[in-house]
Design a protein around this motif. Structure first.
Motif: not given
Lengths: 447, 257
Positions: A197-204, A251
């Motif tokens: 999955r795209f790591p949205v949490g990690r980017i935030i 990324l």
């Protein structure tokens, strides 16, 4: 557990130490142990170091030695993980056969981790010998005009055991993590298709950390704080930087792979790009060592630049020597880092080649030259290295600039050390990868 | 059509102390479908690999010729030259397919042509045409892991034909498939090769599979013990060989080479 212990001597006695993968695993752990014991020995020596005339400056040496040790944890851990993976590749068939015969999950897990641990233990113990050998030249490297001394760099037994235990723990964690990625069944061992999955949490989280880091360095610059607090904040900045680089690194690899796959005109480039896009995390991990080294080099280079611009006319003899010693330490740390990174890259490559054995055979049958297969492997590893290193170095520059000023950050010394670390690191890894070429050829012609 | 395309003369292959091939003489005719049968350890796969130039031989000669072509002794070439030869002249279908999991079905097929110097766009167009003709129209951009065993073998067959090979070598191409899928894959393989006038050499342990070929050679202990083209070698014990002409439309007229 009892079942596993009963079966273990029979399963592991003949094959554990046989073959190239076993030798590579043991050598890798030996290298890792030798170098890490050496660095810890240096820190130990500095902790008890108090030469005449140095005074409070000894504290600075201790902090910098501590930072160097912390910075080398990542390449050392990466090497341990690569070694464990290489060892684990050897017993896939045995594990599925055991599953076929009714061995439970616990038994299979114990047996799966036993061999890498045994090889790691042998390599680590041999690493003690390597550590003593390296102590001879390294203990002569002058700090404050004199070498640290062989006896001073020798670790007590309990500390040596601790370091080796930590490295063994890294091997264990890595093997268990590797097992999580495969599904062992009576029909064979297959890679588990984990959700990507795209790591949205990690980017935030990375963005939040970046903001906090910037706030931290601003505070250090604007508020008068004790040396200890400043060092803690700086260490936090470095650690936070590592986290940001880790998120951006994966990324970046994904993006590069996607773009290169679209533009690939030859079979070589297409296969290399697809290998990257299929396993971006894996290839990021191979670049991470150099990226982290490039990031560290910006701090180190800026520190050296600052030292060099200091007015030495009012300095004590000890203070005047500090700049040169910092440069010596930086070069030593970078050198050790490169060795760990290169051995890790070679091992990861060997693991890949064994994993893709069938593919090499079929490509060889279809008419692909082994040299071409080797070029594909090298391209897959080297492509992200330059990009992620440049990004990591840029992040380092952005973080250190508020502290030291842009003039220092862009000084020839800083830029020189940073660029040299990227270029040298890439060249050394590239040279190391050439050692795997014969292995590729053997797999290709193994039909 | 009676021109020998591949000739083996006094072919031997020894691995350390084991003699895998003990003096094979074999002429393979252009356009022939040849099945190589034998018990496990008889030397079938070794013979296939030796004829295809995948492995060097111990003694004897393997020659590639065919109508209008200069004969080339494969066995005297170095590893690099044999690799080049395979790329341009041979196609391979293995039991496991051995496709690249990182690539899509179309890319797996296109790679074969790209390795031979074909630009990517052209290679992918050709690959798509092949896959569509083999019933995989809706699967071009799927990864190999998303395809069934039979579909994967069709991809492997398409890949083997991308460079219009003179000879296609198949090693137990239906060995891992159920009977219905085996029949479908076999039909596809024959349509892609012998029905187009190309030569197929197939290793199989399955008599029913062998029966679809025009000629069957049986090996035992590295020697040919029976050859339906030369019944004097032994007793025939297989079903009628399949005939090639007219039974199935090729459907490949639109594929450009």
């Amino acid at each position: 557990m009892r079942t596993a212990l009963t079966v273990m001597p029979l399963l592991l006695s003949r094959q554990t130490f046989a073959g190239v993968p076993a030798m590579l695993t043991m050598l890798a752990f030996m290298a890792s142990a030798s170098l890490f014991l050496l660095v810890t020995g240096g820190l130990w020596a500095f902790l008890h170091w108090n030469p005449p005339g140095v005074g409070e400056l000894a504290e600075v040496y201790r902090i910098l030695a501590g930072m160097a040790t912390v910075l080398l944890i990542i390449p050392a851990a990466s090497l341990g993980m690569a070694s464990a993976k290489l060892s684990a590749r050897r017993h896939d068939e045995r594990l599925s056969t055991l599953s076929l015969m009714g061995a439970g999950t616990a038994t299979i897990t114990v047996l799966a981790i036993a061999e890498p641990l045994i090889l790691a233990a042998v390599g680590l113990i041999a690493g003690i010998g390597g550590y003593y050998l390296l102590l001879v030249p390294v203990s002569q490297i002058p700090f404050q005009g004199a070498g640290l001394g062989f006896e001073n760099m020798m670790l007590p037994l309990w500390l040596t055991a601790c370091v080796l235990a930590v490295l063994l723990l890294i091997c264990l964690i890595s093997t268990l993590t590797g097992l999580r990625r495969v599904s062992i069944s009576p029909l064979g061992v297959r890679a588990r298709a984990l959700d990507r999955r795209f790591p949205v949490g990690r980017i935030i989280a990375a963005v939040v950390i970046a903001v906090m880091l910037f706030a931290g360095v601003t505070v250090v610059r604007m508020v008068s704080l004790s040396q200890g607090v400043v060092m803690i904040i700086l260490l936090s900045v470095v650690a936070g930087g590592f986290v940001i680089i880790n998120v951006l690194g994966v990324l970046t690899v994904r993006l590069i792979a996607h773009l290169r796959a679209k533009r690939a005109r030859t079979a070589e480039k297409l296969i290399a790009a697809r290998m990257l896009s299929d396993e971006p995390k894996q290839y990021w991990r191979r670049s991470a060592g150099i990226a982290m080294t490039a990031f560290t080099a910006t701090f180190a280079g800026t520190g050296v630049a600052l030292m060099q611009t200091a007015d030495t006319s009012h300095m004590s003899p000890s203070e005047a020597l500090l700049g040169g010693d910092v440069l010596t330490g930086v070069l030593l740390t970078l050198g050790i880092s490169f060795v760990l990174i290169t051995v890790s890259a070679v091992l990861n490559q060997a693991v890949d080649i064994y994993d893709r054995r069938d593919t090499y055979e079929t490509l060889g049958a279809a008419g692909m030259q082994p040299a071409t297969m080797h070029r594909i492997n090298v391209a897959a590893v080297m492509t992200p290295i330059v990009w992620v290193s440049a990004i990591a170095a840029s992040i380092g520059l952005l973080l250190v600039a508020p502290l030291a000023g842009f003039a220092m950050v862009t000084s020839p010394v800083t830029m020189g050390i940073m660029l040299a670390s990227i270029v040298l690191g890439a060249l050394i890894v590239r040279a190391g990868l050439s050692l795997t070429r014969p292995l590729t050829g053997r797999m290709a012609l193994a039909a | 059509m009676n021109t020998p395309i591949l000739t083996a003369h006094a072919l031997t292959k020894t691995y350390q102390s084991t003699q895998a091939l003990a003096g094979i003489d074999l002429d393979v005719t252009e356009g022939e479908a040849l099945a190589v049968m034998g018990a496990s350890g008889s030397g079938k796969t070794t013979l296939l690999h030796a004829l295809a130039g995948i492995i060097p031989i111990t003694s004897g000669a393997v020659t590639l010729a065919g109508s209008g072509r200069q004969a080339r002794e494969i066995s005297s070439l170095g590893a690099g030259k044999r690799t080049d030869l395979r790329r341009g002249s041979f196609g391979f279908v293995f039991q496991q397919g051995l496709l690249m999991p990182e690539l899509t079905a179309k890319e797996n097929v296109a790679i074969a042509a790209m390795l031979n110097g074909t630009p990517r766009r052209e290679a992918e167009r050709s690959a798509a045409a092949w896959l569509e003709s083999l019933g995989l129209a809706g699967h071009l951009d799927k990864r190999i892991g998303q395809l069934s065993g039979g579909q994967q073998q069709r991809v492997a067959i398409a890949r083997s034909q991308m460079n219009d090979p003179l000879v296609t070598f198949a090693d137990e191409p239906t060995g891992a498939l159920d009977s219905t899928t085996s029949a479908e894959v076999l039909d596809v393989l024959l349509r892609s090769t012998v029905k187009r006038g190309r030569t197929l050499i197939m290793v199989t342990h399955d008599a029913q599979v062998a029966a679809t070929c025009s000629r069957v050679v049986t090996l035992s202990d590295g020697r040919i013990t029976h050859d339906t083209a030369h019944p004097a070698h032994g007793h025939p014990d297989h079903a009628q060989p399949a005939t090639a002409s007219g039974a199935v439309s090729t459907g490949f007229a639109h594929i450009q080479h």
